[in-house]
Design a protein around this motif. Structure first.
Motif, PDB file in Angstrom:
ATOM      1  N   PRO A  57       0.794  -1.241   0.000  1.00 32.07           N
ATOM      2  CA  PRO A  57       0.000   0.000   0.000  1.00 32.07           C
ATOM      3  C   PRO A  57       0.821   1.284   0.000  1.00 32.07           C
ATOM      4  CG  PRO A  57      -0.920  -1.591   1.540  1.00 32.07           C
ATOM      5  CD  PRO A  57       0.390  -2.155   1.076  1.00 32.07           C
ATOM      6  N   ASP A  58       1.976   1.277   0.643  1.00 33.77           N
ATOM      7  CA  ASP A  58       2.750   2.511   0.781  1.00 33.77           C
ATOM      8  C   ASP A  58       3.967   2.542  -0.144  1.00 33.77           C
ATOM      9  OD1 ASP A  58       4.141   0.505   2.051  1.00 33.77           O
ATOM     10  OD2 ASP A  58       4.690   1.712   3.807  1.00 33.77           O
ATOM     11  N   SER A  59       3.983   1.693  -1.165  1.00 35.29           N
ATOM     12  CA  SER A  59       5.163   1.545  -2.007  1.00 35.29           C
ATOM     13  C   SER A  59       4.842   1.753  -3.479  1.00 35.29           C
ATOM     14  CB  SER A  59       5.782   0.154  -1.820  1.00 35.29           C
ATOM     15  OG  SER A  59       6.201  -0.040  -0.484  1.00 35.29           O
ATOM     16  N   ASP A  73       9.896   3.864  -1.814  1.00 30.75           N
ATOM     17  CA  ASP A  73       8.909   4.698  -1.146  1.00 30.75           C
ATOM     18  C   ASP A  73       8.684   5.951  -1.986  1.00 30.75           C
ATOM     19  OD1 ASP A  73      11.008   6.504  -0.608  1.00 30.75           O
ATOM     20  OD2 ASP A  73      11.278   5.787   1.440  1.00 30.75           O
ATOM     21  N   SER A  74       7.907   6.863  -1.481  1.00 33.09           N
ATOM     22  CA  SER A  74       7.510   8.031  -2.269  1.00 33.09           C
ATOM     23  C   SER A  74       8.664   8.975  -2.557  1.00 33.09           C
ATOM     24  CB  SER A  74       6.394   8.803  -1.551  1.00 33.09           C
ATOM     25  OG  SER A  74       6.854   9.314  -0.307  1.00 33.09           O
ATOM     26  N   SER A  79       8.920   7.461  -8.301  1.00 41.35           N
ATOM     27  CA  SER A  79       7.641   7.142  -7.657  1.00 41.35           C
ATOM     28  C   SER A  79       6.423   7.578  -8.462  1.00 41.35           C
ATOM     29  CB  SER A  79       7.588   7.757  -6.254  1.00 41.35           C
ATOM     30  OG  SER A  79       7.779   9.165  -6.308  1.00 41.35           O
ATOM     31  N   ARG A 104      -5.207   5.972  -5.040  1.00 45.11           N
ATOM     32  CA  ARG A 104      -4.585   5.564  -3.778  1.00 45.11           C
ATOM     33  C   ARG A 104      -3.109   5.936  -3.746  1.00 45.11           C
ATOM     34  NH1 ARG A 104      -8.043   0.943  -4.276  1.00 45.11           N
ATOM     35  NH2 ARG A 104      -6.443  -0.163  -5.476  1.00 45.11           N
ATOM     36  N   LYS A 105      -2.430   5.738  -4.859  1.00 44.28           N
ATOM     37  CA  LYS A 105      -1.003   6.037  -4.887  1.00 44.28           C
ATOM     38  C   LYS A 105      -0.743   7.544  -4.825  1.00 44.28           C
ATOM     39  CE  LYS A 105       0.466   1.927  -4.708  1.00 44.28           C
ATOM     40  NZ  LYS A 105       1.025   1.468  -3.402  1.00 44.28           N
ATOM     41  N   VAL A 108      -0.447   8.478  -1.251  1.00 43.53           N
ATOM     42  CA  VAL A 108       0.850   8.158  -0.644  1.00 43.53           C
ATOM     43  C   VAL A 108       1.918   9.153  -1.107  1.00 43.53           C
ATOM     44  CG1 VAL A 108       2.615   6.372  -0.405  1.00 43.53           C
ATOM     45  CG2 VAL A 108       0.201   5.720  -0.581  1.00 43.53           C
ATOM     46  N   LEU A 109       1.810   9.587  -2.338  1.00 43.66           N
ATOM     47  CA  LEU A 109       2.835  10.437  -2.960  1.00 43.66           C
ATOM     48  C   LEU A 109       2.699  11.909  -2.578  1.00 43.66           C
ATOM     49  CD1 LEU A 109       5.167  10.495  -5.030  1.00 43.66           C
ATOM     50  CD2 LEU A 109       3.440  10.576  -6.840  1.00 43.66           C
ATOM     51  N   LYS A 111       2.725  13.829  -0.066  1.00 42.04           N
ATOM     52  CA  LYS A 111       3.608  14.525   0.872  1.00 42.04           C
ATOM     53  C   LYS A 111       4.880  15.049   0.217  1.00 42.04           C
ATOM     54  CE  LYS A 111       5.456  10.112   2.623  1.00 42.04           C
ATOM     55  NZ  LYS A 111       4.406   9.256   2.016  1.00 42.04           N
TER      56      LYS A 111
END
Length: 407
Positions: A57-59, A73-74, A79, A104-105, A108-109, A111
Motif C-alpha cells: 500500500p505505501d510503495s 517509497d515516495s 515514484s 490511492r497512490k 501516498v505520494l 507529501k
C-alpha cells in the motif's frame, strides 16, 4: 469506453510510411493501426493489474529482478511513473480498478509536494498528479502540483541560472546539473499557465538556456553532468555519473535531451528549443552505433561491444519524443520521425523486449538499464520504460487520429 474514441482516418499509417522514405526504417514493421494500438493498451491495462496485486500500500514498483519485484517509497525519483501509467491506461480503457489504484497512490505520494531536497518533482508529481489533473480535473490535484512547483523553484540559483540537481557528492562538485533535469521543467511551465505568474517559466527558460549553452558537444550529444561555480556561475566540469565515461554519450541522457527540448518548444514556442531538439534527433537517428531495431545500447560509445546491454527505456523515450517533435517540423522530417517512432514501437511490442502475460511481474517491457556504473538495475524492467512506452502508444494513436485525449 469513456474517452477511447476511435476515428476513421483520411490518411492512414500506410500512406505515412510510403511518404517517409527508408533512412531510419531499418527493420520490417507492420503498420501500427487502430486495432494494434487498442490491443496494446488493453493488454497493458490487464498486465499492470499483476503489479497492483503485488505492490504494498505505501510503495511504488521500480523493477523486477531475480524473480521478484522491487519497490521504493515516495521519495524515489521514480515514484510518479507507476501512478502516471495507471492514469494513462485508465483514460483509454475506462477501467475503474486502474483509477482507484492511481488515486490511492497519489495519496501516498502527496507529501512529496513540499520536498525541497530533490529536483525530480516533475517526474514524481507531474507524471502522476499531472495526468490525474488533466483527466479528472480535481482542484486538489492542481493544488499539489502548485506546491510542488514552488518546492522545485526553491532549488533555483540566480547566479548559476539553473535548478540544482543533486545535494550529494559535495566533494566531487559544487552545483551539479544533470541533463535529466530538463524533464522537470514541464512542471514549472504548467505552473505558469495555471497561475498566470511568469516567474515559473522564467526559471524554466533560464535553466533550459544555460543547459543548452553548456551541456552539448559540437556533434549535439550531451554530457550527463555539468558542474557550476556558485560564485561566477560558470561551468567548471563536464562529467558523467551513469555513462561509461565523461566524454561518452549515455543513451538515456540523449533521450532526456530530445524529449526535454521538444517539450520546451511546445510550452514556450521559442524556436531555439525546436532547433536543439532537431539537432539531437539528427545525432540519435544518424549515429552509426544505433542498432537496426532502433533500441540503443545503454551508452552509444559501447555500440558494437560484445555483451553490451540495450536500454529499452531510452528507446521508449525516443519514440514518445519523436512523435511529439513530428508535429513541429516540415513534412519530410515529420514523416521520418513518425516512421522511426513506429518502428521503435513495433519492435518494443514483440520479443525480446515486450514481456509476455504473466512474465516480469506485471511490467510491460524488459531489457532496460538504470545505472550500469553503479551496478544497479541492469537489463531489467523499469517503471519509467513502461510509462514512456504507454505514453508513446497514446501519442502515436492521437497523431494518427485513432485516439482523442482530455486536455
Amino acid at each position: 469506453m469513456k474517452t477511447l474514441l476511435w476515428k476513421v482516418l483520411a490518411t492512414t499509417a500506410t500512406t505515412l510510411l510510403a511518404n517517409a522514405g527508408s533512412p531510419d526504417n531499418r527493420t520490417d514493421t507492420s503498420v501500427l493501426d487502430e486495432t494494434y494500438i487498442e490491443r496494446e493498451l488493453s493488454a497493458a491495462a490487464e498486465q499492470i493489474k499483476t503489479l497492483i496485486r503485488a505492490t504494498p500500500p505505501d510503495s511504488f514498483p521500480t523493477t523486477f529482478e531475480h524473480g521478484k519485484p522491487f519497490f521504493s517509497d515516495s521519495r524515489s525519483w521514480t515514484s510518479g511513473f507507476y501512478p502516471g501509467t495507471l492514469w494513462y491506461l485508465y483514460e483509454y480503457t475506462d477501467d475503474t480498478e486502474l483509477k482507484e489504484e492511481g488515486r490511492r497512490k497519489l495519496g501516498v505520494l502527496e507529501k512529496e509536494k513540499n520536498n525541497r531536497s530533490t529536483h525530480d518533482l516533475g517526474f514524481m508529481l507531474y507524471c502522476s498528479f499531472g495526468n490525474a489533473w488533466r483527466i479528472a480535473k480535481k482542484p486538489h490535484d492542481a493544488e499539489v502540483l502548485m506546491a510542488g512547483a514552488n518546492a522545485l523553484a526553491s532549488r533555483f540559483n540566480e547566479t548559476v541560472g539553473c535548478i540544482r540537481s543533486w545535494d550529494f557528492g559535495q566533494n566531487r562538485w559544487q552545483f551539479p546539473v544533470i541533463i535529466d533535469n530538463m524533464m522537470n521543467l514541464e512542471l514549472l511551465n504548467w505552473a505558469s499557465r495555471m497561475s498566470g505568474e511568469e516567474r515559473y517559466q522564467e526559471l524554466s527558460k533560464s535553466h533550459a538556456d544555460k543547459t543548452l549553452a553548456n551541456h552539448f558537444r559540437p556533434d549535439h550529444s550531451t554530457y550527463h553532468v555539468v558542474d557550476y561555480d556558485t560564485v561566477s556561475g560558470e561551468a567548471v566540469q563536464h562529467l558523467t555519473y551513469q555513462g561509461i565515461a565523461d566524454e561518452s554519450a549515455w543513451a538515456r541522457g540523449q533521450s532526456w535531451a530530445l524529449y526535454g527540448y521538444t517539450m520546451m518548444f511546445r510550452d514556450t514556442r521559442d524556436s531555439v528549443y525546436l532547433d536543439q531538439a532537431v539537432k539531437v534527433a539528427t545525432y540519435l537517428l544518424e549515429h552509426p552505433g544505433l542498432p537496426d531495431d532502433l533500441i540503443p545500447y545503454w551508452d552509444f560509445d559501447l555500440a558494437g561491444t560484445p555483451g553490451t546491454c540495450r536500454d529499452v527505456s531510452a528507446a521508449a523515450l525516443n519514440a514518445s519524443a519523436l512523435i511529439e517533435l513530428s508535429a513541429f517540423v516540415d513534412a519530410g522530417r515529420r514523416a521520418r520521425y513518425m516512421n522511426t517512432a513506429e518502428a521503435i514501437l513495433f519492435n518494443l511490442g514483440k520479443a525480446p523486449y515486450r514481456a509476455k502475460p504473466g512474465e516480469a511481474g506485471g511490467f510491460l517491457l524488459k531489457h532496460s538499464v538504470g545505472n550500469f556504473p553503479g551496478g544497479t538495475e541492469i537489463d531489467v524492467p523499469l517503471s519509467y520504460a513502461d510509462y514512456y512506452y504507454v505514453e508513446a502508444l497514446i501519442r502515436f494513436g492521437q497523431t494518427m487520429g485513432f485516439l482523442t485525449t482530455n486536455e
